[in-house]
Design a protein around this motif. Structure first.
Motif, PDB file in Angstrom:
ATOM      1  N   VAL A 108     -41.570  29.823   6.688  1.00  0.00           N
ATOM      2  CA  VAL A 108     -40.428  29.927   5.783  1.00  0.00           C
ATOM      3  C   VAL A 108     -39.300  30.619   6.539  1.00  0.00           C
ATOM      4  N   MET A 109     -38.205  29.888   6.779  1.00  0.00           N
ATOM      5  CA  MET A 109     -37.088  30.418   7.552  1.00  0.00           C
ATOM      6  C   MET A 109     -36.102  31.158   6.659  1.00  0.00           C
ATOM      7  N   SER A 110     -35.477  32.172   7.233  1.00  0.00           N
ATOM      8  CA  SER A 110     -34.413  32.896   6.536  1.00  0.00           C
ATOM      9  C   SER A 110     -33.113  32.154   6.785  1.00  0.00           C
ATOM     10  N   ALA A 111     -32.720  31.299   5.855  1.00  0.00           N
ATOM     11  CA  ALA A 111     -31.517  30.472   5.999  1.00  0.00           C
ATOM     12  C   ALA A 111     -30.768  30.463   4.681  1.00  0.00           C
ATOM     13  N   GLY A 112     -29.518  30.053   4.726  1.00  0.00           N
ATOM     14  CA  GLY A 112     -28.743  29.986   3.495  1.00  0.00           C
ATOM     15  C   GLY A 112     -28.475  31.362   2.934  1.00  0.00           C
ATOM     16  N   ALA A 113     -29.114  31.683   1.829  1.00  0.00           N
ATOM     17  CA  ALA A 113     -28.931  32.983   1.174  1.00  0.00           C
ATOM     18  C   ALA A 113     -29.844  34.055   1.755  1.00  0.00           C
ATOM     19  N   GLY A 114     -30.507  33.793   2.861  1.00  0.00           N
ATOM     20  CA  GLY A 114     -31.323  34.796   3.527  1.00  0.00           C
ATOM     21  C   GLY A 114     -32.611  35.099   2.803  1.00  0.00           C
ATOM     22  N   ASP A 115     -32.869  36.376   2.597  1.00  0.00           N
ATOM     23  CA  ASP A 115     -34.137  36.802   2.002  1.00  0.00           C
ATOM     24  C   ASP A 115     -34.339  36.234   0.598  1.00  0.00           C
ATOM     25  N   ALA A 116     -33.242  36.046  -0.134  1.00  0.00           N
ATOM     26  CA  ALA A 116     -33.377  35.494  -1.493  1.00  0.00           C
ATOM     27  C   ALA A 116     -34.010  34.110  -1.450  1.00  0.00           C
ATOM     28  N   ASP A 117     -33.571  33.261  -0.516  1.00  0.00           N
ATOM     29  CA  ASP A 117     -34.158  31.925  -0.395  1.00  0.00           C
ATOM     30  C   ASP A 117     -35.615  31.993   0.058  1.00  0.00           C
ATOM     31  N   VAL A 118     -35.924  32.959   0.926  1.00  0.00           N
ATOM     32  CA  VAL A 118     -37.305  33.096   1.393  1.00  0.00           C
ATOM     33  C   VAL A 118     -38.229  33.443   0.233  1.00  0.00           C
ATOM     34  N   ILE A 119     -37.805  34.403  -0.588  1.00  0.00           N
ATOM     35  CA  ILE A 119     -38.637  34.816  -1.728  1.00  0.00           C
ATOM     36  C   ILE A 119     -38.820  33.657  -2.708  1.00  0.00           C
ATOM     37  N   LYS A 120     -37.752  32.899  -2.976  1.00  0.00           N
ATOM     38  CA  LYS A 120     -37.862  31.757  -3.879  1.00  0.00           C
ATOM     39  C   LYS A 120     -38.824  30.709  -3.315  1.00  0.00           C
ATOM     40  N   ALA A 121     -38.738  30.478  -2.007  1.00  0.00           N
ATOM     41  CA  ALA A 121     -39.635  29.492  -1.397  1.00  0.00           C
ATOM     42  C   ALA A 121     -41.092  29.942  -1.487  1.00  0.00           C
ATOM     43  N   VAL A 122     -41.353  31.232  -1.258  1.00  0.00           N
ATOM     44  CA  VAL A 122     -42.723  31.738  -1.356  1.00  0.00           C
ATOM     45  C   VAL A 122     -43.247  31.601  -2.786  1.00  0.00           C
ATOM     46  N   LEU A 123     -42.382  31.876  -3.772  1.00  0.00           N
ATOM     47  CA  LEU A 123     -42.809  31.717  -5.166  1.00  0.00           C
ATOM     48  C   LEU A 123     -43.054  30.248  -5.499  1.00  0.00           C
ATOM     49  N   ALA A 124     -42.252  29.342  -4.909  1.00  0.00           N
ATOM     50  CA  ALA A 124     -42.495  27.915  -5.123  1.00  0.00           C
ATOM     51  C   ALA A 124     -43.835  27.505  -4.529  1.00  0.00           C
ATOM     52  N   ILE A 125     -44.183  28.073  -3.377  1.00  0.00           N
ATOM     53  CA  ILE A 125     -45.501  27.802  -2.795  1.00  0.00           C
ATOM     54  C   ILE A 125     -46.598  28.306  -3.726  1.00  0.00           C
ATOM     55  N   LYS A 126     -46.357  29.452  -4.338  1.00  0.00           N
ATOM     56  CA  LYS A 126     -47.360  30.032  -5.241  1.00  0.00           C
ATOM     57  C   LYS A 126     -47.596  29.149  -6.465  1.00  0.00           C
ATOM     58  N   THR A 127     -46.572  28.410  -6.907  1.00  0.00           N
ATOM     59  CA  THR A 127     -46.777  27.524  -8.051  1.00  0.00           C
ATOM     60  C   THR A 127     -47.761  26.405  -7.728  1.00  0.00           C
ATOM     61  N   LEU A 128     -47.843  26.014  -6.455  1.00  0.00           N
ATOM     62  CA  LEU A 128     -48.788  24.965  -6.049  1.00  0.00           C
ATOM     63  C   LEU A 128     -50.080  25.529  -5.493  1.00  0.00           C
ATOM     64  N   ASP A 129     -50.033  26.740  -4.977  1.00  0.00           N
ATOM     65  CA  ASP A 129     -51.214  27.372  -4.383  1.00  0.00           C
ATOM     66  C   ASP A 129     -51.215  28.825  -4.843  1.00  0.00           C
ATOM     67  N   ALA A 130     -51.741  29.060  -6.034  1.00  0.00           N
ATOM     68  CA  ALA A 130     -51.610  30.365  -6.692  1.00  0.00           C
ATOM     69  C   ALA A 130     -52.218  31.492  -5.869  1.00  0.00           C
ATOM     70  N   GLU A 131     -53.304  31.238  -5.159  1.00  0.00           N
ATOM     71  CA  GLU A 131     -53.995  32.285  -4.409  1.00  0.00           C
ATOM     72  C   GLU A 131     -53.668  32.246  -2.921  1.00  0.00           C
ATOM     73  N   PHE A 132     -52.753  31.363  -2.505  1.00  0.00           N
ATOM     74  CA  PHE A 132     -52.411  31.189  -1.089  1.00  0.00           C
ATOM     75  C   PHE A 132     -53.689  30.943  -0.277  1.00  0.00           C
ATOM     76  N   ALA A 133     -54.563  30.134  -0.858  1.00  0.00           N
ATOM     77  CA  ALA A 133     -55.828  29.818  -0.199  1.00  0.00           C
ATOM     78  C   ALA A 133     -55.718  28.597   0.704  1.00  0.00           C
ATOM     79  N   GLY A 134     -54.594  27.889   0.650  1.00  0.00           N
ATOM     80  CA  GLY A 134     -54.418  26.688   1.461  1.00  0.00           C
ATOM     81  C   GLY A 134     -53.845  27.012   2.826  1.00  0.00           C
ATOM     82  N   PRO A 135     -52.707  26.446   3.162  1.00  0.00           N
ATOM     83  CA  PRO A 135     -52.128  26.702   4.485  1.00  0.00           C
ATOM     84  C   PRO A 135     -51.687  28.152   4.639  1.00  0.00           C
ATOM     85  N   ARG A 136     -51.779  28.667   5.856  1.00  0.00           N
ATOM     86  CA  ARG A 136     -51.296  30.017   6.108  1.00  0.00           C
ATOM     87  C   ARG A 136     -49.766  30.022   6.043  1.00  0.00           C
ATOM     88  N   VAL A 137     -49.201  31.081   5.508  1.00  0.00           N
ATOM     89  CA  VAL A 137     -47.764  31.159   5.254  1.00  0.00           C
ATOM     90  C   VAL A 137     -47.174  32.293   6.083  1.00  0.00           C
TER      91      VAL A 137
END
Length: 661
Positions: A253-282
């Motif tokens: 997850v790259m820090s681009a656009g709005a910086g850390d705000a976009d990173v946090i949103k992307a991580v939460l979007a990953i959590k919606t598909l992989d709630a326990e982060f048991a799939g790909p390493r992030v």
């Protein structure tokens, strides 16, 4: 005063109701409701209904229209074929009337798909009906060709927009578009050289063709790795499904656009598909240490964060402390040459860490990974390996990471048995940015009391009042303001007792191109005041923002350089392949952890040639992990063979990992 009179009320006109609120008031509710009820309802005609349905069909895409045309075509030749049979039209292809409905439908279909078929008809009734059927076929055929062409164009345009699904599996997924992605892709291409079918997928808000062109220009040869770009938002779950997040091997997850705000949103979007982060390493690039710590805690450490500014500051400080360390750190971070590996070796269970240091002919051991996940970089030599522990070592490849047995090398007698005494230094820093305070704090960790850091800034780009660093323990910070013109800067530093120069880019005030241009001019000015090889020669370390400017910086006389974006990209690429390396780098970059150092060779050896394994054994006596050596000409030999005979001279140095005391 005149009298105030009132006029009599005007009688209401016949047939016109008077509002209870007067002429200017709103209509009475009953009257308004009556008028609304009296308004006639809209009753569309049959033609309007058919046109409405037709418009809706067109809006649904060419596939629906093609289906309707197919039904119309079927209706035409069925109706025409029944007419051929029902009216017993003769002259069909110069013969008599058709004998059954099926033959009539077949003859009608021939006239729909082939305009020349009705040329053989001989009777005028048959000719006229066949002409109408053929004209309908021409119209339908033209419409179908146009619709098919339009559908193909829409499909191509959709592919160009990057909105099609990705069917890759086991791929590395990069979320967010940044110029640093090119360096990450280049490293992943090297890492995937041994794989026959590897893929890197990039999901960003940029246009797909823009991303593809940028990556193709930066990484023209991708070897066995396919690079796939898609346009979309990394914070939308639907777009993450489009790039097959669930099938990815790792996610950056790259820090681009709005910086850390976009990173946090992307991580939460990953959590919606992989709630326990048991799939790909992030692996997430986060600038704010508070956000980074929160992400790791809230995800139970399953999301590994990288603070780019901290990494760059640490490497810059290490480069200032000793020449050549930046090269070693780059070698450890990239996929070319030697890398850091983890592996279990049950045959070493019960042995000490000091014995493990010499048990690998082609590997340089640097630490242990306990069975509970704890990482120990350069533990004491007497630390015993327990069941389930792993050895951490620098190796050329995982195939060369092999235990060759406990070897006994007699440590040579050193010429110098005592450590060198740290000296105070005077450092010059030219330029300032958000990275400046971090670099000075890291330098302060290694400094001795009395060290002076003088900062020169251009007041047109940086407010001198903002150049301050709180909490320094050993360093005195002084600030000078100048436009940093060549003559002015050379006059400022001439005949001053500086031991080292650091050039930082004004990354917060100018773009990368202008920042590097200023850096190159500053290097020329400093080298004019401190000629290389002269009596006032001073080692210069420079921050370069763009990788292609490194060659120009070398021509300008820089001794060590740090490519800011490249360093962060290398670490992100490394962690995407092996997240366990995060603890090793954290230990090396922590003020309280272990650190890389070049030590005088005479601390370990005498004047005679000895096997390199003996140098490793001498380091183990000092609780140090030896990784290699550096000769007087500046060349670094990382991870040589233990059996290699080395003749280290007084000006040579040994590369070690030592604990910070």
């Amino acid at each position: 005063m005149g009298e105030i009179t009132t006029s009599p009320a005007r009688p209401a006109r016949p047939g016109k109701a008077v509002s209870r609120r007067g002429r200017m008031g709103t209509p009475a509710p009953a009257a308004a409701a009556g008028r609304r009820a009296a308004r006639p309802a809209l009753t569309p005609s049959l033609g309007q209904k058919l046109r409405y349905r037709f418009d809706n069909a067109l809006a649904r895409g060419p596939a629906v229209v093609i289906g309707w045309l197919a039904l119309v075509t079927l209706a035409i030749f069925v109706l025409a074929g029944l007419l051929f049979w029902a009216f017993r039209l003769d002259g069909v292809n110069g013969a008599g009337p058709v004998g059954n409905p099926a033959e009539g439908i077949w003859q009608a279909m021939l006239r729909v798909v082939d305009a020349g078929t009705f040329a053989g008809d001989t009777s005028w009734p048959m000719r006229l009906l066949s002409l109408l059927v053929t004209l309908a076929g021409i119209f339908i055929a033209g419409s179908l060709i146009g619709l098919i062409a339009n559908g193909v164009d829409q499909r191509i345009e959709g592919l160009r927009k990057g909105r099609s699904d990705v069917l890759e599996t086991g791929h590395t997924l990069i979320l967010g578009w940044s110029p640093r992605i090119a360096a990450i892709v280049a490293e992943l291409v090297v890492a995937n050289e041994s794989e026959r079918d590897a893929a890197v997928v990039v999901l960003g808000n940029e246009d797909k063709t823009v991303m593809e062109d940028a990556l193709a220009a930066a990484v023209p040869d991708t070897g066995t790795t396919r690079v796939v770009c898609r346009s979309g938002s990394p914070s939308r779950a639907a777009d993450l499904r489009m790039v097959n997040l669930a099938g990815a091997r790792s996610v950056i997850v790259m820090s681009a656009g709005a910086g850390d705000a976009d990173v946090i949103k992307a991580v939460l979007a990953i959590k919606t598909l992989d709630a326990e982060f048991a799939g790909p390493r992030v692996i997430a690039e986060v600038g704010d240490p508070t956000y980074a710590a929160s992400l790791e805690v809230l995800t139970d450490g399953r999301v590994v964060t990288v603070n780019s500014d901290h990494v760059i500051a640490e490497i810059t400080a290490q480069s200032c402390r000793q020449s050549g360390l930046s090269q070693v750190l780059r070698d450890l971070l990239d996929f070319e040459g030697d890398e850091v590996y983890f592996a279990p070796f049950p045959e070493l269970t019960g042995r000490s860490y000091g014995e493990a240091l010499g048990a690998f002919e082609r590997c340089a051991v640097l630490g242990l990974a306990r069975a509970d996940g704890t990482v120990l970089v350069n533990p004491p030599a007497g630390t015993v390996l327990a069941d389930g522990d792993e050895v951490i070592a620098v190796a050329e490849d995982d195939s060369t990471f092999r235990c060759t047995g406990i070897a006994t090398h007699e440590p040579p007698v050193p010429l110098v048995a005592t450590d060198e005494v740290p000296q105070t230094t005077n450092l010059l820093v030219v330029g300032w940015s958000v990275l400046g305070p971090k670099v000075v704090r890291e330098i302060d960790q290694f400094a001795v009391p009395g060290t002076v850091v003088e900062v020169v800034v251009d007041p047109a780009l940086v407010d001198p009042g903002e150049v301050r660093v709180d909490g320094l323990l050993h360093t005195d910070l002084r600030v000078h303001t100048t436009s940093a013109g060549p003559d002015e800067l050379a006059g400022l530093v001439a005949d001053r007792p500086f031991d080292q120069g650091i050039v930082l880019s004004y990354r917060d005030a100018v773009d990368a191109a202008d920042g590097d241009a200023r850096t190159l001019l500053t290097l020329l000015a400093l080298r004019r005041a401190w000629p290389a090889g002269g009596p006032h020669a001073v080692r210069i370390v420079a921050e370069v923002l763009e990788r292609e400017d490194v060659e120009l910086a070398q021509a300008g006389g820089v001794d060590d350089w740090i490519v800011s974006d490249e360093v962060t990209s290398l670490m992100l690429a490394q962690l995407s392949e092996r997240t366990e390396l995060a603890q090793v780098f954290l230990e090396l970059f922590s003020p309280d952890g272990a650190r890389l150092s070049f030590r005088p060779a005479q601390r370990y050896v005498g004047g005679e040639p000895v096997p390199y394994g003996a140098v490793v054994a001498a380091g183990a006596l000092r609780d140090e992990s030896v990784l290699g050596y550096r000769t007087a000409d500046g060349s670094v030999h990382l991870n040589p063979a233990k059996s290699e005979v080395v003749a280290l001279q007084a000006d040579d140095q040994v590369l070690v990992i030592e604990s910070r005391g």
